[in-house]
Scaffold this motif. Sequence first.
Motif, mmCIF file in Angstrom:
data_model
loop_
_atom_site.group_PDB
_atom_site.id
_atom_site.type_symbol
_atom_site.label_atom_id
_atom_site.label_comp_id
_atom_site.label_asym_id
_atom_site.label_seq_id
_atom_site.Cartn_x
_atom_site.Cartn_y
_atom_site.Cartn_z
ATOM 1 N N SER A 27 10.785 -39.932 -14.830
ATOM 2 C CA SER A 27 11.466 -39.596 -13.651
ATOM 3 C C SER A 27 12.882 -40.127 -14.016
ATOM 4 O O SER A 27 12.898 -41.173 -14.417
ATOM 5 C CB SER A 27 11.055 -40.422 -12.400
ATOM 6 N N LEU A 28 13.839 -39.593 -13.765
ATOM 7 C CA LEU A 28 15.236 -39.589 -14.204
ATOM 8 C C LEU A 28 16.144 -39.849 -12.910
ATOM 9 O O LEU A 28 16.111 -39.050 -11.977
ATOM 10 C CB LEU A 28 15.691 -38.508 -15.166
ATOM 11 N N TYR A 29 16.846 -40.855 -13.030
ATOM 12 C CA TYR A 29 17.805 -40.795 -11.625
ATOM 13 C C TYR A 29 19.322 -41.353 -12.312
ATOM 14 O O TYR A 29 19.196 -42.283 -13.268
ATOM 15 C CB TYR A 29 17.457 -41.910 -10.692
ATOM 16 N N LYS A 30 20.240 -40.613 -11.858
ATOM 17 C CA LYS A 30 21.565 -41.014 -12.518
ATOM 18 C C LYS A 30 22.727 -41.134 -11.388
ATOM 19 O O LYS A 30 22.538 -40.409 -10.445
ATOM 20 C CB LYS A 30 22.196 -39.945 -13.793
ATOM 21 N N ASN A 37 26.732 -50.685 -6.239
ATOM 22 C CA ASN A 37 27.202 -49.914 -5.155
ATOM 23 C C ASN A 37 26.237 -48.566 -4.556
ATOM 24 O O ASN A 37 26.584 -47.940 -3.583
ATOM 25 C CB ASN A 37 28.499 -49.363 -5.379
ATOM 26 N N ASP A 38 24.959 -48.621 -5.285
ATOM 27 C CA ASP A 38 24.031 -47.546 -4.879
ATOM 28 C C ASP A 38 22.823 -47.721 -4.109
ATOM 29 O O ASP A 38 21.989 -48.443 -4.741
ATOM 30 C CB ASP A 38 23.812 -46.796 -6.159
ATOM 31 N N PHE A 39 22.878 -47.381 -3.086
ATOM 32 C CA PHE A 39 21.971 -47.780 -1.838
ATOM 33 C C PHE A 39 20.462 -47.260 -2.508
ATOM 34 O O PHE A 39 19.490 -47.978 -2.435
ATOM 35 C CB PHE A 39 22.046 -47.447 -0.497
ATOM 36 N N ASN A 40 20.423 -45.939 -2.855
ATOM 37 C CA ASN A 40 19.328 -45.167 -3.568
ATOM 38 C C ASN A 40 18.564 -45.872 -4.521
ATOM 39 O O ASN A 40 17.636 -46.032 -4.655
ATOM 40 C CB ASN A 40 19.860 -43.878 -3.687
ATOM 41 N N HIS A 42 18.910 -49.092 -5.238
ATOM 42 C CA HIS A 42 18.194 -50.249 -4.837
ATOM 43 C C HIS A 42 16.905 -49.910 -4.313
ATOM 44 O O HIS A 42 16.045 -50.770 -4.406
ATOM 45 C CB HIS A 42 19.218 -51.007 -3.419
ATOM 46 N N SER A 43 16.750 -49.095 -3.444
ATOM 47 C CA SER A 43 15.478 -48.685 -2.799
ATOM 48 C C SER A 43 14.383 -48.198 -3.904
ATOM 49 O O SER A 43 13.291 -48.378 -4.008
ATOM 50 C CB SER A 43 15.649 -47.308 -1.649
#
Length: 236
Positions: A27-30, A37-40, A42-43
């Motif tokens: 799974s990839l998140y960028k 500063n990225d709330f997503n 952290h979740s």
Amino acid sequence: NVDGFGIAWYTHTRSSFISDSTGPRSSLYKHSQPPTNDFNFHSICANTSTLTLSAHIRAATATAVTPINSHPFVFGRHTIMHNGVVANFQDIRRDLLDLLDRDAFENIKGTTDSEHMAALYMTHLVMQQGKAGSKVSWERQYTIAQMKAALEATYTAIIELQRKTFAPDDVQASSLNVCCTDGERMIAFRFHNHVAEQPPSLYYSTTAGVTLNRKYPGMHDGTPNAKATKNPMEHG
């Protein structure tokens, strides 16, 4: 490094939905902002578990700060990330594109030297089957020796293009710290073809996985972990 970040984590979720898919897939998140500063982000971190994770914080060199230019780069089950720079990339880019197979070329979404190098690595990796690669070949698992040979061939091709393009005294040194994984096997190279300078540091640990994982005894600062639920021998 404040020019974006990316993470790729492997799970077996896909194989439970697709019958011909076996083994872990990423799974990839960028994002183009710093991870702090990225709330997503952290979740995701608070609710995700994986045995293989690629994480990269970007310092842009000469390309746009945008999520598609952040590492890692994914080709099927294979994930690649790079620390450093391909010297004179814009001068060798057109010739480098001629070395890529069609699917690897079409998988390039951004403009970085790193993603082009990743595509060249995948081209060399699947070529070891004795034929042109395809996206189907990206779902295969290769041996460590094959992964190593493909990355060595990638470095060699880049250096040869630089030598072909420039006079000997004008060839600049490239810094190529690269990590490649299919979710179960991993290689990492450090490389810098400078006559005097050493490559950037590359470290590995066989114990950090347990030390940093809150399921296991012990914390990163050496204090006990009263909430441990697993024995270190259970770590993958």
